[in-house]
Design an enzyme around this catalytic site. Structure first.
Site, PDB file in Angstrom:
ATOM      1  N   ARG A 208       1.739 -12.595   0.884  1.00 34.29           N
ATOM      2  CA  ARG A 208       1.452 -11.826  -0.328  1.00 34.29           C
ATOM      3  C   ARG A 208       1.774 -12.559  -1.618  1.00 34.29           C
ATOM      4  O   ARG A 208       1.313 -12.135  -2.690  1.00 34.29           O
ATOM      5  CB  ARG A 208       2.184 -10.486  -0.274  1.00 34.29           C
ATOM      6  CG  ARG A 208       1.835  -9.629   0.926  1.00 34.29           C
ATOM      7  CD  ARG A 208       0.341  -9.349   1.035  1.00 34.29           C
ATOM      8  NE  ARG A 208       0.027  -8.541   2.220  1.00 34.29           N
ATOM      9  CZ  ARG A 208      -1.203  -8.187   2.577  1.00 34.29           C
ATOM     10  NH1 ARG A 208      -2.255  -8.584   1.878  1.00 34.29           N
ATOM     11  NH2 ARG A 208      -1.409  -7.474   3.666  1.00 34.29           N
TER      12      ARG A 208
ATOM     13  N   THR B 196      15.462 -15.675  14.551  1.00 37.59           N
ATOM     14  CA  THR B 196      16.545 -14.696  14.678  1.00 37.59           C
ATOM     15  C   THR B 196      17.699 -14.908  13.695  1.00 37.59           C
ATOM     16  O   THR B 196      18.256 -13.913  13.224  1.00 37.59           O
ATOM     17  CB  THR B 196      17.068 -14.633  16.128  1.00 37.59           C
ATOM     18  OG1 THR B 196      17.433 -15.941  16.554  1.00 37.59           O
ATOM     19  CG2 THR B 196      15.997 -14.066  17.049  1.00 37.59           C
TER      20      THR B 196
ATOM     21  N   ARG C 162      -3.036  17.066  -3.102  1.00 39.03           N
ATOM     22  CA  ARG C 162      -2.889  15.620  -3.307  1.00 39.03           C
ATOM     23  C   ARG C 162      -4.152  14.833  -2.969  1.00 39.03           C
ATOM     24  O   ARG C 162      -4.321  13.711  -3.408  1.00 39.03           O
ATOM     25  CB  ARG C 162      -1.736  15.089  -2.459  1.00 39.03           C
ATOM     26  CG  ARG C 162      -1.986  15.288  -0.961  1.00 39.03           C
ATOM     27  CD  ARG C 162      -0.939  14.610  -0.109  1.00 39.03           C
ATOM     28  NE  ARG C 162      -1.009  15.071   1.276  1.00 39.03           N
ATOM     29  CZ  ARG C 162      -0.348  14.515   2.274  1.00 39.03           C
ATOM     30  NH1 ARG C 162       0.429  13.483   2.039  1.00 39.03           N
ATOM     31  NH2 ARG C 162      -0.449  14.991   3.497  1.00 39.03           N
TER      32      ARG C 162
ATOM     33  N   ILE D 189       2.000  -1.556   3.666  1.00 39.09           N
ATOM     34  CA  ILE D 189       2.481  -0.876   4.867  1.00 39.09           C
ATOM     35  C   ILE D 189       1.925  -1.503   6.138  1.00 39.09           C
ATOM     36  O   ILE D 189       2.412  -1.234   7.238  1.00 39.09           O
ATOM     37  CB  ILE D 189       2.102   0.629   4.797  1.00 39.09           C
ATOM     38  CG1 ILE D 189       3.022   1.475   5.669  1.00 39.09           C
ATOM     39  CG2 ILE D 189       0.658   0.868   5.183  1.00 39.09           C
ATOM     40  CD1 ILE D 189       4.373   1.674   5.091  1.00 39.09           C
TER      41      ILE D 189
ATOM     42  N   GLN E  77      -1.854  -1.641   1.471  1.00 39.28           N
ATOM     43  CA  GLN E  77      -1.820  -3.027   1.976  1.00 39.28           C
ATOM     44  C   GLN E  77      -0.431  -3.362   2.512  1.00 39.28           C
ATOM     45  O   GLN E  77      -0.268  -3.984   3.551  1.00 39.28           O
ATOM     46  CB  GLN E  77      -2.132  -4.005   0.840  1.00 39.28           C
ATOM     47  CG  GLN E  77      -3.588  -4.166   0.518  1.00 39.28           C
ATOM     48  CD  GLN E  77      -3.826  -5.448  -0.287  1.00 39.28           C
ATOM     49  OE1 GLN E  77      -2.930  -5.992  -0.915  1.00 39.28           O
ATOM     50  NE2 GLN E  77      -5.052  -5.935  -0.247  1.00 39.28           N
TER      51      GLN E  77
ATOM     52  N   SER F 147       7.355  12.093  -0.633  1.00 41.08           N
ATOM     53  CA  SER F 147       6.401  12.935   0.084  1.00 41.08           C
ATOM     54  C   SER F 147       5.616  13.826  -0.861  1.00 41.08           C
ATOM     55  O   SER F 147       6.184  14.694  -1.532  1.00 41.08           O
ATOM     56  CB  SER F 147       7.146  13.822   1.088  1.00 41.08           C
ATOM     57  OG  SER F 147       6.257  14.812   1.589  1.00 41.08           O
TER      58      SER F 147
END
EC number: 2.1.1.148
Lengths: 304, 304, 304, 304
Positions: free
Chosen positions: B226, B87, B199, B109, B107, B120
């Site tokens: 990562r 925390t 798209r 997300i 990956q 978008s």
């Protein structure tokens, strides 16, 4: 607040740094100041990230702050709020230092999407500070709402309650102190009970404090539930203090929140149907509404 | 980056405000600048909240920044990291603007505890930008690791792969443009396919971009997975770019992260037992270790 | 679906165990069956936890299933839904196996409060399966809604689009196969590109699949947004398939959800004010409503 | 537990349904039974989803339960645990009914990734049940660990503590009852204080209860922290009771958890370096280790 604590706050407020980040003068004014809530509680802004423009910037995934007029930002923010877009509002964040009674903290913590560091009573000793309601706030159990309060208690009954709350708090704290002390009541040395055990003797009106960090979307969700008239007064006053702060921080987003959430209303499919019939001039009653008595009562409160 | 975008960035970097908030000079330097990653990608710091002292301040639930020496802060931060306290690190937050290929975004997300606003492609038109690997990065399927890569491809095979990747990307984009256009190939007007449908013709190496906001604890978790040598190179380079930024932002926390996470190792109960036997001078082998071949191989990599 | 996959499903459906847990006959009927969605997709229920009674049991923190009549449960569930209580609905959980195009998966995954295991294209080889819309679903870009679709394309334009989608998908897959193959086009051996790289050539209409587990509260939130007429059709059909399953699983909760969420409406403070004036017989117009044109249009859709 | 509550539990345990879902005989045996913890607390399994095979099935995104041997499942589960894969373990879920003292509940709730419905003291009246430690569990504050306990108190000091805990609890409850009563102490009618206010007089050792639902990954995280010897005993006993339940539910996953988490250890980069030197026969001491005294002490505990 002790003089040492006030000095620490004053020292922080005296500092000034250069930054390239988005900055909100109204929020800078709030920084570090303790806004009093209840008899010993407070809310302090420790840090913040973002402003109204940051919401729009994220919604547009733009490279800069944009050349859009403020009126465009207001329209976009209202659109996002109206259509329940949540992620742009998540792009603002605020960190607060809050002092609050434990029974309020227990309600508060049910909102899980926030970061919390609470003062540890395993590690440290709690202060002798208890929430004792103002006499006018001592209300009877509501007779219509199982989880609410009704009229204020009579003077005599209220006085009796206050005496018990005060006496029990103080006695509990006396024993808390005596249990963790390295001196027994007779003056001889004793081991002293572990703090993680001694704390169990303290009642739920003792004050605790924490750092609480939350994004604007989740803060709005908290405020919608806790600034509501049905929320318990002792948590509502914290929510109201936060509303005033948020209004200074992100005025466009807060105005949209007031319009679409705080002041708005939800209609069920049945409610929509009834509104249409009423607008068309039909007389709609509980009996022909298709609603239960409880739903109808709440519906009437919306449509007047 | 277009000149308009660069101008927007320059304009942001030229601004300077007074603030009472915690400010980190090294992070101010990073603000808004696009750090290039891969052939068309980048990472930009858009905003940040907190510093090393803010971690300690939250852990102590203190009123001010404290009078503790930096050495105390370093010790406390190391203690918190070593004992998996999460925390206090959540009290720092960073917001990034990232441009990255879609297969990397997919990956990325999977780390759910962050806030995201993605460009978008239902609403807007994607640019003709595709990740085409450098020839030296075109590696064969690993023969020991089902989800990894091995040696670089030969020149001829690599050239063939690059031709396909380039040609298919360009043809897909040509058709994407033609489908959403209001002019048919023969020059007559056409309706133009909805962007949300068009798209779907674009391959996973097309670039997207998003605003990504995360707290330091969850960022460290992301970086541990990562920035690891087993992560796919195309996401690892983003993680490494972030590591450099974090090192400038919260140097004490980053040093503790390097020592306890990036450079550290986990031992199983069997591994602990084997280490004890080895330290006591015993010869421990795969056969008498109680481990599987895979575990033993990984264990040997730790103890040397 | 291959015969082997169907055999695995049949084998699972043939099993029967004794359990003391809450069981829903309508949901048992769904278990493991693949409900087709789009041209190659599906939804399968893999497991579920809880039923309507479990929602009430948790809300009451009760020791047993209670002796309350079903009518009481219905009333309680409607009350909980109307007052935005979320935690009792979180006590039900469902696990689904979903096959879906990548561009749908990318929208879907933005709902973060769920558990996901996706088929790994780093580890495994994707099948040659692409979403190719039905001709009637090829719609033009909407002229009123920047992120929506309008009229269907003309036959000729639609045919052209379908050819491109089919050709590009197949060519991309041909090259995907050729790149990961251990045989070069001329029949000589080659190393074969790593799968984690080759996948980048595949377009967003390729199918992927995942296990997706979510609690009922968060599922309702997903369905409210994705079963909405403004959601993209290709994700809406998945949401609608889930709605039918949920209606069989928790019929009381689903009925409340339909009434209060799917069929309901939200009014802003201004909207509430306008409704009151209209019910009182006043003529309210865009001009005297205090709303923007967009808000007014949406408001009129609610009140009829 | 009252006879009525026991009857409700017995009735639930007497039920048996047919299901196609994964079922675990060892977990069916636990269902609904109250496992006692502390003096008045318990843990009851209310529902569960998944088993060891479900973890593997999700990791493989497979169509059926697979034809893989159990030995393969064990290897896969160990691999997933060793490499910190979390999503396959999230595919199992358990729902518990827990009765616990408030100060334990306050620690417990800090784990945010779970679903909770707590008994509402705004709505209902709490029972006269308080945690009073066994005399042997009354320990002194630790002199080496600021947030831990040391030796047991002497008999006399312990007796004094117990008297205070018992007396204060009972007096607080007497007043709680008197405040919410509709009869004043002198027998005349009174309004009776709202329950949401009266509860603030009750100390933190009063028992509360909740339904708590969590996935296996997050449960393991909870157990790693709370079944640890450094956790406060009063929460550790709940964690240990859960460990026994989980071992019956998912024996393969639990065995991997014991090996890699409960019994394992983390080494820092410095620790790895020291282990390598020690294995190579070098004499490593605090002085030449590069560690602080605290780190060294913890490191020695690992390597023996």
């Amino acid at each position: 607040m002790t003089p040492e604590q006030q000095a620490e706050i004053d020292e922080q407020r005296a500092q000034s740094h250069q930054t390239r980040r988005a900055t909100v003068p109204g929020m800078e004014e709030h920084l570090y100041t303790a806004h009093p809530v209840l008899d010993h509680g407070f809310i302090r802004v420790i840090d913040y990230m973002g402003d109204d423009a940051a919401i729009c910037q994220a919604a547009r995934v733009s490279y800069g702050r944009g050349t859009k007029a403020v009126s465009n930002d207001a329209g976009l923010i209202r659109y996002l709020m109206r259509h329940w877009h949540s992620t742009p509002f998540e792009m603002c964040e605020v960190k607060l230092h809050v002092k609050l009674p434990v029974f309020v903290a227990r309600q508060w913590i049910r909102h899980r999407t926030a970061n919390v560091n609470e003062y540890s009573a395993r590690y440290s000793i709690l202060d002798r500070e208890f929430y004792i309601p103002a006499k006018c706030d001592l209300a009877a159990q509501s007779v219509v709402n199982n989880q609410g309060r009704g009229e204020a208690l009579s003077g005599e009954e209220a006085a009796r309650v206050l005496d018990w709350l005060r006496d029990d708090s103080n006695r509990a704290y006396d024993h808390y102190e005596a249990m963790i002390s390295d001196t027994a009541p007779d003056g001889t040395p004793q081991a002293g009970l572990a703090r993680e055990l001694a704390r169990m003797n303290l009642p739920a009106n003792v004050y605790t404090q924490w750092y609480w960090k939350v994004d604007l979307h989740n803060l709005f969700h908290f405020l919608r539930l806790r600034a509501d008239p049905h929320a318990q007064m002792e948590i509502r006053v914290y929510a109201e203090a936060m509303c005033r702060i948020v209004a200074d921080w992100v005025p466009l987003a807060y105005a949209a929140f007031e319009d679409y959430r705080l002041g708005g209303a939800s209609l069920s499919a049945k409610g929509v149907e009834c509104v249409r019939r009423m607008v068309a001039g039909e007389e709609v009653t509980l009996e022909n509404s298709g609603m239960s008595a409880g739903e109808w009562r709440e519906f009437r409160r919306v449509v007047g």
